[in-house]
Structures are given as structure tokens and as C-alpha cells.
Design a protein around this motif. Structure first.
Motif, short mmCIF file in Angstrom:
data_model
loop_
_atom_site.label_atom_id
_atom_site.label_comp_id
_atom_site.label_asym_id
_atom_site.label_seq_id
_atom_site.Cartn_x
_atom_site.Cartn_y
_atom_site.Cartn_z
N TRP A 69 0.87 -1.18 0.00
CA TRP A 69 0.00 0.00 0.00
C TRP A 69 0.91 1.23 0.00
CZ3 TRP A 69 -5.13 0.21 -0.78
CH2 TRP A 69 -5.90 -0.93 -0.54
N ARG A 72 0.75 5.77 -0.71
CA ARG A 72 -0.16 6.91 -0.76
C ARG A 72 0.56 8.11 -1.37
NH1 ARG A 72 -0.71 8.10 5.77
NH2 ARG A 72 1.40 8.97 6.10
N GLY A 115 -6.20 3.66 -7.30
CA GLY A 115 -6.17 4.59 -6.17
C GLY A 115 -7.55 4.88 -5.63
N ARG A 128 4.85 9.80 -4.19
CA ARG A 128 4.19 8.61 -3.66
C ARG A 128 5.09 7.99 -2.60
NH1 ARG A 128 1.18 4.85 -7.96
NH2 ARG A 128 0.50 6.98 -8.47
N TYR A 134 -4.71 6.63 -1.92
CA TYR A 134 -4.07 5.39 -1.51
C TYR A 134 -4.10 4.39 -2.66
CZ TYR A 134 -3.63 6.90 3.30
OH TYR A 134 -3.25 7.57 4.44
#
Length: 121
Positions: free
Chosen positions: A35, A37, A114, A44, A93
Motif C-alpha cells: 500500500w 499513498r 487509487g 508517492r 491510496y
């Protein structure tokens, strides 16, 4: 390969959200999942990862103790449980998949589209 992230939304500080990422087109149990974000104007960044079996996980320091990553290989789905959310957690995310070992870098070949998480103060 398709990764479909969902579960984002608007929540007040201190609240919780659970993100899901459904995978298709790959043998899910042979892929580590991550994961990440990305907030507006920022790069990122890594949030959490989980190995193929689900027994090993890793977290960014900023989310350790608040977020939990898990997976259900029977459902081809990875989850991110986010508790005690803060305004600085606001970002899009993304889930990502790579074969063999997980990584904290963005070096994943497959990415979902996302899902937006917004935490209000």
C-alpha cells in the motif's frame, strides 16, 4: 492484471477506514502486496506491505501502530485497516503487487487506480 482499490472516503480525525484491494489476472498467493499513498504535491510514499503468505508485514514509521495490513488469499484481496486517522493521512491510496518479496520502494509492476482518503480536523 487488475487491482481494484476501494473503501476510501471522508472521515473525521480519530476515525477509521478499511481499504480493500481486489486482484484479478494473477496468481494472487504468489505476489507480495503493498500500500502506498500520494498527497497533492508530494511523491508517492510507502505505507505498508505484506508477504505472499500474510505472515510478514512492514509499515512506515508514520503509520505504525495505527494501520494494519492483511490479506485473504482465498478472496484475492488485500486490506488496509486504518485507525486513529490524522489529517496528514489525507492522500490517494494505491495498492500494488510484485512477485516474490515485498518492498518499501515503488518498484512494483502492477498498481491499482487509487482511492481517496480525506481526514478532516
Amino acid at each position: 492484471v487488475q487491482l481494484q482499490a476501494s473503501g476510501g472516503g471522508l472521515v473525521q480525525a480519530g476515525g477509521s477506514l478499511r481499504l480493500s484491494c481486489a486482484a484479478s489476472g494473477l496468481t494472487f498467493s504468489t505476489y507480495a502486496m503493498g500500500w502506498f499513498r500520494q498527497a497533492p504535491g508530494k511523491e508517492r510514499e510507502f505505507v505498508a506491505h505484506i508477504n505472499r503468505s500474510g505472515y510478514s508485514t512492514g509499515y512506515a514509521d508514520s503509520v505504525k501502530g495505527r494501520f494494519t495490513v492483511s490479506r485473504d488469499n482465498a478472496k484475492n484481496t488485500v486490506y488496509l485497516q486504518m485507525n486513529s486517522l490524522r489529517p496528514e493521512d489525507t492522500a490517494v491510496y494505491y495498492c500494488a503487487a510484485r512477485s516474490l518479496l515485498p518492498s518499501t520502494s515503488v518498484n512494483y509492476p502492477y498498481w491499482g487506480q487509487g482511492t481517496q482518503v480525506t481526514v478532516s480536523s
